[in-house]
Enzyme design. Structure first.
Site, PDB file in Angstrom:
ATOM      1  CE  LYS A  21      -3.971  -1.992   2.542  1.00 34.23           C
ATOM      2  NZ  LYS A  21      -4.801  -1.905   3.575  1.00 34.23           N
ATOM      3  CG  ASN A  46      -3.474  -2.324   6.878  1.00 38.16           C
ATOM      4  OD1 ASN A  46      -3.318  -2.273   5.636  1.00 38.16           O
ATOM      5  ND2 ASN A  46      -4.617  -2.594   7.406  1.00 38.16           N
ATOM      6  CG  HIS A  66      -5.509  -6.135  -0.107  1.00 36.01           C
ATOM      7  ND1 HIS A  66      -6.798  -6.276   0.559  1.00 36.01           N
ATOM      8  CD2 HIS A  66      -5.610  -7.067  -1.135  1.00 36.01           C
ATOM      9  CE1 HIS A  66      -7.413  -7.261  -0.067  1.00 36.01           C
ATOM     10  NE2 HIS A  66      -6.855  -7.624  -1.197  1.00 36.01           N
TER      11      HIS A  66
END
Length: 140
Positions: A11, A114, A117
């Site tokens: 990400k 985070n 994915h």
């Protein structure tokens, strides 16, 4: 268990910090092979389609904005029970709850940022891979 494939996105919070190589090293150390990879900038339409499952949730707009703000690295990973193996190496969504040595424990900034994915099922892996790669793009 047979070899299978899963889909991964590194990400924007991780690509912005130039962590692609470090994330890849954790993936490969876990026994997964990167069989396709490309750095792209998601369009608004691509991000909305990809995260359509969350369209009625309050964080949807912010998620789409985050995912289109910077480049991402989309990947196809291959290995034994690839979906489960990658989910294990990713760690819990909340980095505070993630196991030591997992990608999110090592690199995530927050629940929202985070770093990665991963597909949640073999069926979704097939759908997600097809959104970004053709069979010709994937080399084993």
């Amino acid at each position: 268990m047979a070899k299978s494939r899963t889909f991964s996105i590194i990400k924007p919070d991780a690509t912005r910090r130039n962590l692609t190589g470090q994330v890849n090293a954790v993936i490969e150390s876990a026994g997964l092979r990167i069989v396709a990879q490309k750095r792209i900038r998601l369009s608004d339409a691509q991000a909305k389609k990809f995260y359509e499952v969350h369209k009625d949730r309050p964080f949807y707009g912010e998620l789409v904005s985050q995912m289109t703000a910077e480049p991402v690295v989309v990947q196809v990973l291959e290995g034994e029970d690839a979906v489960a193996a990658y989910r294990k190496v990713m760690g819990a969504t909340n980095p505070k709850e993630a196991a030591d040595g997992t990608i999110r424990k090592l690199f995530a900034l927050s629940i929202g940022e985070n770093s990665v994915h991963g597909s949640d099922s073999p069926e979704n892996a097939t759908i997600e891979i097809a959104q970004f790669f053709t069979d010709a793009d994937i080399t084993g």
